[in-house]
Design a protein around this motif. Structure first.
Motif: not given
Length: 513
Positions: A396-407, A464-471
């Motif tokens: 959700a922090k990298r791409s909020p739209l994609v995360a909310w659609v998938f949710t 609710f989790q932080e993305p990995a730096a190399d994600g």
């Protein structure tokens, strides 16, 4: 020598099937005669146009159709449930072809010829992808499979059903092995699917032979007549039905006949997985509903307990093993096994209400599934799709739209209100309750509650989790993938908020034979 009487053919009734299969044959000629660089645009245009034309032919016939007709010497029954299933298959097929045709998420498309060995396994440069071109044979394969599915759920005799089973299955076996990335995994999944599918087809054919020995015919109505008024031994009848159901339940991913599902969902190209997960489920359950309601309703008190048990096993396998998965495509595979158990509740009701509820569930589940796999194809690492659950942390922090659609899509699979999944489960459970299957509905409600956990786990990971730096990165979808995901999301929302139109269409009548 006497003249041979040619059986009457209702071309208007079977026009949608003729259009799809005819386009598949033309697509093969395109592969044979057009230069490679011209094939993609022609194949995409031909596939999409054929589905649209078939849909128009279906709509024209549906406006004039009554309670249904049988044609081709009663080999096909085109009745209201058939028209609903065909419409569902064509709509899902349109979304699937859009996903398959996309070349922006994966440079050159997901179906590209093998990389140069000097570039290393599983890799291909952007330039190489553009010059090699997409494997466009996937389009005629998809059309043949779609045509087979349409015949499969309309077949009025077991021999036609078996031929349709092979026509829909053989292209899928090939399509599963055409992935550009992770080719060994893709080819392994294709081989597993082929071998297990061959066993399932053999079970189906053996069951067909036993039922022919019992009834003296492969027509569903003749089997129903023999079941209702025959004094022959029931051994052939129930042995034949058991073997027949193994073949059908295998194709529908019903546990415990689901063993191919997680491996094939994981290994196949994601667009093919979406096509297989949505369309094959519709075709298989269409055939299951027709076989149980037309041919075996009179003997239901003898086999119903067995199918009850299968439904419970499918739900338990789906939710328990779904909880243990770390790969998101395998998780959705076990989710489909659980949903197949829910759909069996509607099939077991053996009533018009159960039929309509199951048809609506198939429509709702299919569109949600297409969109789910469209979103999965967007989250990528350098070596392909990022399907491990840990890769989705902080999405959700990298791409909020994609995360909310998938949710939203995961909530629909979980059956949360205001989504098509809630309405689908509600009508199926209500039909089962009306038919006196309260214990089975209780099991299904518990399974739904447990299944909600593994959907919520992904939602919590994303938000609710932080993305990995190399994600992984989230690709910008092209027009085709955007259209497919949008179609799935919009229908999922509309069927959750305004389900009346689809429910009324699904509730217009039963099977003819």
């Amino acid at each position: 020598m006497g003249s041979v009487e040619i059986p009457p053919i209702d071309y208007a009734a079977i026009a949608p099937v003729l259009v799809i299969l005819g386009a598949a044959c033309v697509a093969i000629l395109v592969e044979a005669f057009l230069p490679r660089h011209q094939r993609w645009s022609v194949q995409v245009g031909l596939s999409l146009a054929s589905i649209v034309i078939a849909g128009i032919a279906l709509a024209v016939f549906a406006r004039s159709a009554g309670t249904g007709v049988t044609t081709l010497s009663d080999a096909l029954a085109v009745d209201p449930p058939t028209l609903f299933l065909w419409g569902t298959l064509l709509a899902l097929g349109l979304g699937s072809v859009l996903l398959i045709a996309d070349r922006s998420v994966e440079p050159g498309g997901a179906f590209v010829a093998e990389a140069n060995p000097a570039e290393g396994p599983g890799t291909m440069s952007r330039a190489a992808a553009s010059t090699t071109g997409m494997r466009t044979e996937v389009f005629p394969l998809a059309l043949f499979s779609l045509g087979g599915m349409m015949v499969f759920c309309a077949a009025n005799d077991l021999l036609t059903m078996f031929i349709a089973l092979e026509v829909l299955s053989l292209p899928l076996y090939l399509m599963c092995g055409l992935a550009k990335r992770r080719r060994l995994l893709s080819q392994e999944s294709a081989v597993k699917y082929f071998l297990l599918g061959a066993f399932a087809s053999a079970f189906f054919l053996y069951g067909l032979a036993l039922l022919y020995g019992y009834a003296g015919s492969v027509k569903l109505q003749a089997i129903a007549d023999a079941t209702a008024g025959s004094e022959r031994s029931d051994t052939l009848l129930f042995a034949g039905l058991g073997l027949l159901l193994v073949g059908l339940l295998f194709k529908a991913s019903v546990g415990p006949f689901h063993t191919w599902t997680p491996d094939v969902y994981q290994g196949a190209p994601t667009a093919v997985t979406g096509f297989m997960a949505a369309c094959t489920k519709v075709a298989a359950f269409g055939a299951i509903l027709r076989v149980l309601q037309v041919a075996f309703e009179a003997s239901s008190w003898e086999w119903r307990g067995v199918v009850w048990t299968i439904a419970v096993v499918s739900m338990v396998i789906g939710v328990v093993l779904g909880l243990t998965q770390r790969d998101i495509k395998r998780m959705i595979a076990y989710s489909s096994v659980a949903h197949a158990g829910f759909m069996l509740l509607g099939a077991l009701a053996l009533s018009d209400r159960g039929l309509a509820a199951t048809l609506f569930y198939l429509l709702a589940y299919g569109f949600t599934t297409i969109a789910v796999f469209g979103v999965i194809s967007l989250v990528r690492r350098s070596d392909g799709e990022a399907t491990h659950l840990s890769d989705w942390a902080g999405l959700a922090k990298r791409s909020p739209l994609v995360a909310w659609v998938f949710t939203f899509l995961l909530l629909a699979l979980a059956g949360i209100p205001m989504t098509s999944g809630f309405v689908g489960k509600f009508v199926v459970f209500e039909a089962a309750l009306t038919d006196g299957m309260a214990p089975l509905v209780v099991v299904a409600l518990v399974a739904s509650a447990v299944a909600a956990f593994f959907y919520l786990r992904v939602i919590v990971l994303m938000h609710f989790q932080e993305p990995a730096a190399d994600g992984p990165t989230v690709s910008v979808p092209g027009a085709f993938t955007t259209a497919a995901i949008t179609l799935g999301v919009v229908v999922t929302l509309l069927l959750g908020v305004l389900p009346t139109l689809a429910l009324d269409w699904a509730n217009v009548g039963g099977f003819v034979s």
